[in-house]
Design an enzyme around this catalytic site. Structure first.
Site, PDB file in Angstrom:
ATOM      1  N   LYS A 150       0.859  -1.183   0.000  1.00  0.00           N
ATOM      2  CA  LYS A 150       0.000   0.000   0.000  1.00  0.00           C
ATOM      3  C   LYS A 150       0.900   1.240   0.000  1.00  0.00           C
ATOM      4  O   LYS A 150       1.818   1.342   0.819  1.00  0.00           O
ATOM      5  CB  LYS A 150      -0.880   0.017   1.244  1.00  0.00           C
ATOM      6  CG  LYS A 150      -1.869  -1.134   1.323  1.00  0.00           C
ATOM      7  CD  LYS A 150      -3.176  -0.749   0.700  1.00  0.00           C
ATOM      8  CE  LYS A 150      -4.238  -1.803   0.921  1.00  0.00           C
ATOM      9  NZ  LYS A 150      -5.498  -1.446   0.254  1.00  0.00           N
ATOM     10  N   ASP A 180      -0.413  -0.423  -4.495  1.00  0.00           N
ATOM     11  CA  ASP A 180      -1.815   0.018  -4.494  1.00  0.00           C
ATOM     12  C   ASP A 180      -1.866   1.422  -3.915  1.00  0.00           C
ATOM     13  O   ASP A 180      -1.599   1.630  -2.743  1.00  0.00           O
ATOM     14  CB  ASP A 180      -2.655  -0.948  -3.653  1.00  0.00           C
ATOM     15  CG  ASP A 180      -4.131  -0.580  -3.633  1.00  0.00           C
ATOM     16  OD1 ASP A 180      -4.509   0.407  -4.299  1.00  0.00           O
ATOM     17  OD2 ASP A 180      -4.910  -1.278  -2.954  1.00  0.00           O
ATOM     18  N   LYS A 258     -13.483  -7.206  -6.365  1.00  0.00           N
ATOM     19  CA  LYS A 258     -13.816  -7.505  -4.976  1.00  0.00           C
ATOM     20  C   LYS A 258     -15.300  -7.885  -4.959  1.00  0.00           C
ATOM     21  O   LYS A 258     -16.168  -7.009  -5.052  1.00  0.00           O
ATOM     22  CB  LYS A 258     -13.566  -6.283  -4.092  1.00  0.00           C
ATOM     23  CG  LYS A 258     -12.103  -5.918  -3.907  1.00  0.00           C
ATOM     24  CD  LYS A 258     -11.980  -4.757  -2.918  1.00  0.00           C
ATOM     25  CE  LYS A 258     -10.521  -4.543  -2.506  1.00  0.00           C
ATOM     26  NZ  LYS A 258      -9.773  -3.804  -3.527  1.00  0.00           N
TER      27      LYS A 258
END
Length: 345
Positions: A150, A180, A258
């Site tokens: 991240k 990400d 997702k």
């Protein structure tokens, strides 16, 4: 006759987990429980506060409505709750679970038999440099060959230095690196940052700029030296026509699904079919569900036979998750059929 109830459950993180949207300490989730002829069906409606399109005040009212209307059946209910993708996902699971001989074996396969594994990425959360470095070392030590980091919450130069330090020790052939950004970059600076990241031989970057800026994202995807994967961009796009418009306008290198956020298995499959027509590959990611939702996503993912590492390594994040057969070993997610479920709300 089917009877349906629902229940809220709060998952507690073992360690506060950082994203560009802030620090996560708890994760709210809900369960739909169906009963018929002595059998039970369980589905997790993985609401994600601040991210799900169905994070709205009347969420619980919609769950109440679903429970009252449950005998309409899955086929009739799903189209009536298009704007509640997490409830669609929970319903799909609950009906599959009710029909199954084992409430948690929704897609029987070599995976659920314990004979096949799913390659996954190791997730590194945001934090200060030493915390992130510790996580990276731990992931490498436990056998991950794909790491997702991240970025976007701490200083960008610090993040670049962290990535450089990994690349000094491990080549792109040894360790696949994904990042990400969760939409953290501004459109006017994104390309420069992508060029800096590209020099580190990364696999891809997820959602470099905030969703909803289709023309800016299309321009980035056209010029980028680093493959771009759409993630949040897919949330809240409901109709087939709009999904096709999104993909054909932006033309990303990858999409990330997702199921809790894009309408479950059916919604994920629709996105995959649209993207594949444009020769765009994908992978599946969990969205901080409990092991119940993660189990459903993992079993569904295995049926797709996608060889890319998937984003399914989130089961160990919580102190009060449900004991399950899911195990992370050597950079893969495995299903140990000798381990029993302990689902106790």
């Amino acid at each position: 006759m089917i009877t349906a109830t629902y229940k809220k459950y709060i998952l507690n993180f073992k360690n506060p987990s950082g994203t560009s949207r802030g620090i996560l300490r708890t994760k709210e989730t809900w369960f739909i429980i169906l009963k018929k002829d002595g059998k039970t069906g369980i589905g997790e409606t993985g609401l994600f506060r601040g991210l799900s399109i169905d994070d709205i005040p009347n969420y619980e009212e919609k769950l109440q409505w679903i429970c009252k209307k449950i005998n309409q059946g899955l086929e009739k209910l799903l189209p009536q709750i298009v704007d509640f993708p997490s409830i669609q996902f929970g319903l799909e699971q609950a009906f599959l679970s009710l029909e199954s001989n084992d409430s948690f074996n929704l897609f029987p396969s070599e995976f659920t038999n314990g004979k096949a594994a799913i390659p996954i990425n190791g997730l590194v959360w945001m934090g200060d440099k030493s915390f992130m470095k510790t996580q990276i070392k731990e992931k490498l030590k436990t056998g991950f060959t794909c790491i997702k980091m991240k970025i976007g919450a701490i200083d960008f130069n610090t993040e670049i230095e962290l990535l450089k330090s990994i690349r000094k020790e491990f080549s792109a052939k040894e360790i696949e690196l994904r990042v990400d950004a969760n939409g953290a970059f501004k459109p006017n600076e994104a390309l420069t940052k992508l060029q800096q990241l590209s020099a580190l031989e990364l696999h891809s970057i997820e959602q470099p700029i905030k969703q909803g800026q289709w023309q800016e994202m299309a321009g980035l995807c056209e010029k980028t030296p680093l493959p771009i994967a759409l993630d949040e961009e897919l949330i809240g796009v409901f109709s087939s026509k709009e999904k096709e418009k999104c993909i054909t306008t932006i033309k990303p290198q990858y999409i990330i699904l997702k199921p809790s956020l894009v309408g479950g298995f059916a919604g994920s499959k629709e996105w995959i079919n649209i993207a594949e027509k444009q020769h765009i590959n994908n992978w599946i990611t969990s969205a901080l569900e409990s092991n119940v939702g993660l189990n459903a996503i993992a079993q569904f993912t295995y049926t797709l036979q996608n060889k890319l590492p998937q984003g399914l390594g989130t089961g160990s994040l919580f102190t009060n998750n449900f004991e399950s057969p899911l195990e992370v070993k050597s950079g893969t997610l495995q299903y140990n059929p000798t381990v029993n479920w302990n689902f106790n709300l």
